[in-house]
Motif scaffolding. Sequence first.
Motif, mmCIF file in Angstrom:
data_model
loop_
_atom_site.group_PDB
_atom_site.id
_atom_site.type_symbol
_atom_site.label_atom_id
_atom_site.label_comp_id
_atom_site.label_asym_id
_atom_site.label_seq_id
_atom_site.Cartn_x
_atom_site.Cartn_y
_atom_site.Cartn_z
ATOM 1 N N MET A 5 0.863 -1.171 0.000
ATOM 2 C CA MET A 5 0.000 0.000 0.000
ATOM 3 C C MET A 5 0.906 1.229 0.000
ATOM 4 O O MET A 5 1.644 1.467 0.948
ATOM 5 C CB MET A 5 -0.960 0.062 1.189
ATOM 6 N N ILE A 6 0.855 1.966 -1.085
ATOM 7 C CA ILE A 6 1.684 3.160 -1.223
ATOM 8 C C ILE A 6 0.970 4.330 -0.545
ATOM 9 O O ILE A 6 -0.170 4.656 -0.876
ATOM 10 C CB ILE A 6 1.946 3.489 -2.700
ATOM 11 N N ILE A 39 -7.923 10.583 4.969
ATOM 12 C CA ILE A 39 -7.027 9.946 4.003
ATOM 13 C C ILE A 39 -7.844 9.494 2.795
ATOM 14 O O ILE A 39 -8.925 8.914 2.943
ATOM 15 C CB ILE A 39 -6.291 8.754 4.635
ATOM 16 N N LEU A 40 -7.327 9.772 1.608
ATOM 17 C CA LEU A 40 -7.979 9.355 0.371
ATOM 18 C C LEU A 40 -7.454 7.976 -0.024
ATOM 19 O O LEU A 40 -6.267 7.811 -0.314
ATOM 20 C CB LEU A 40 -7.692 10.364 -0.741
ATOM 21 N N MET A 49 -3.510 2.425 -2.718
ATOM 22 C CA MET A 49 -2.862 3.696 -2.437
ATOM 23 C C MET A 49 -3.636 4.458 -1.374
ATOM 24 O O MET A 49 -4.852 4.304 -1.236
ATOM 25 C CB MET A 49 -2.733 4.552 -3.701
ATOM 26 N N ALA A 50 -2.907 5.276 -0.633
ATOM 27 C CA ALA A 50 -3.505 6.142 0.377
ATOM 28 C C ALA A 50 -2.846 7.505 0.254
ATOM 29 O O ALA A 50 -1.614 7.599 0.175
ATOM 30 C CB ALA A 50 -3.290 5.569 1.776
ATOM 31 N N PHE A 51 -3.639 8.548 0.226
ATOM 32 C CA PHE A 51 -3.098 9.897 0.055
ATOM 33 C C PHE A 51 -3.516 10.777 1.225
ATOM 34 O O PHE A 51 -4.694 10.832 1.601
ATOM 35 C CB PHE A 51 -3.600 10.521 -1.245
ATOM 36 N N GLY A 79 -2.544 0.633 7.105
ATOM 37 C CA GLY A 79 -1.944 -0.459 6.347
ATOM 38 C C GLY A 79 -0.913 -0.043 5.328
ATOM 39 O O GLY A 79 -0.449 -0.874 4.526
ATOM 40 N N VAL A 80 -0.504 1.218 5.344
ATOM 41 C CA VAL A 80 0.518 1.688 4.404
ATOM 42 C C VAL A 80 1.840 0.977 4.673
ATOM 43 O O VAL A 80 2.233 0.757 5.821
ATOM 44 C CB VAL A 80 0.692 3.219 4.530
#
Length: 292
Positions: A5-6, A39-40, A49-51, A79-80
Motif C-alpha cells: 500500500m503506497i 485519508i484518500l 494507495m492512500a493519500f 496499512g501503508v
Amino acid sequence: MMETMIGVIGGSGVYDIDGLENPQWIQIDSPFGTPSDDILFGQLNGVKMAFLPRHGRGHVQTPSTVNYRANIDALKRAGVTDVISVSACGSFREEMAPGDFVIVDQFIDRTFAREKSFFDAGCVAHVSVAHPTCPRLGDACYTAAKDAGINVHKGGTYLAMEGPQFSTLAESKMYRESWGADVIGMTNMPEAKLAREAELCYASVAMITDYDSWHPDHGEVDVTQIIETLMGNATKAKSIVARLPELLGATRKDCPHGCDRALEYAILTQPDMRDPALVAKLDAVAGRVLNR
C-alpha cells in the motif's frame, strides 16, 4: 510477501491524486491527535494507495502545526507499507534549478517546535536514522521521474527549518557554504524520523520552487513565483505517483535495507517497567515488537 500500500504525503500544491479507482476519503483516528486531514484511499493500476494532504485540503496547517505523529500513525494504522513524501523546497545549488526534483537521501534537522518521537518516558526507544530514507523506494521515485521526463537529481541533503518565514541571507549562505546542504524546506522533519520509528519505508521527493535567498541573480524568495512554479511541479509530482504502482508492484518482500525492522532492538525499557498507557498508544507504530 505482503500486500503493498503506497502512502503519498502531498506537500504544497499537491492535494489529491489523479486516476484513483474507487476513491474514498476516510477519517482515521490516531491516539497521537488529529491528522492533517482524512485519508484518500483507492487503487491505481491494481495497487492500493492512500493519500494524505500534509497541510490539509485548503492548506490550513503551517509547517509547525502539522501533527506529524498523527499523520504517520494514521498511515501505519491504515496499512501503508511505503511512504512517498512530496514537498516544495528551495535550492542551494545552481544546477538544481526551480522546476527540478531532488530525491533526497539526507537531512539536517533544524526544527525545534515539534514532537519528534512516538516514544517517551515509560517506553524508551532509539532508532538509527544514519540513512533516513529507503534506497529501494528512492530508486523507484527516481526511475519514475526519469520516465516522466522530469529533470531529477538523485541524492541530496535537505535542511529542515522551522519556518514559517524563509531564511535570512546570512542563514542561506551558511546552510549552502558551510553546512553543505543542497535544498531547504520546512516539512520533512520530523516526518522522516517518525516514519523510521513506525518501521515504514520512506522516500522524499523534493520539488524545487526557488533559489532561497543566496543566489546573487535571483534575490529574495518571491512568493508569487513560488506559487507559479508549484503548479507546474504538482503536475510533475502526480506523473511520478502514477508510475509508482508498476515499479513497486502489488506485493512486496521485506525491505532489503531493514526499514520495516527498525525497532527490532530499539526499545530499551524492560517489559515490566513499560507505561501501559503509552504502550497502548503505540499499538500500530510498534505493535510488531511490543506484542510478541
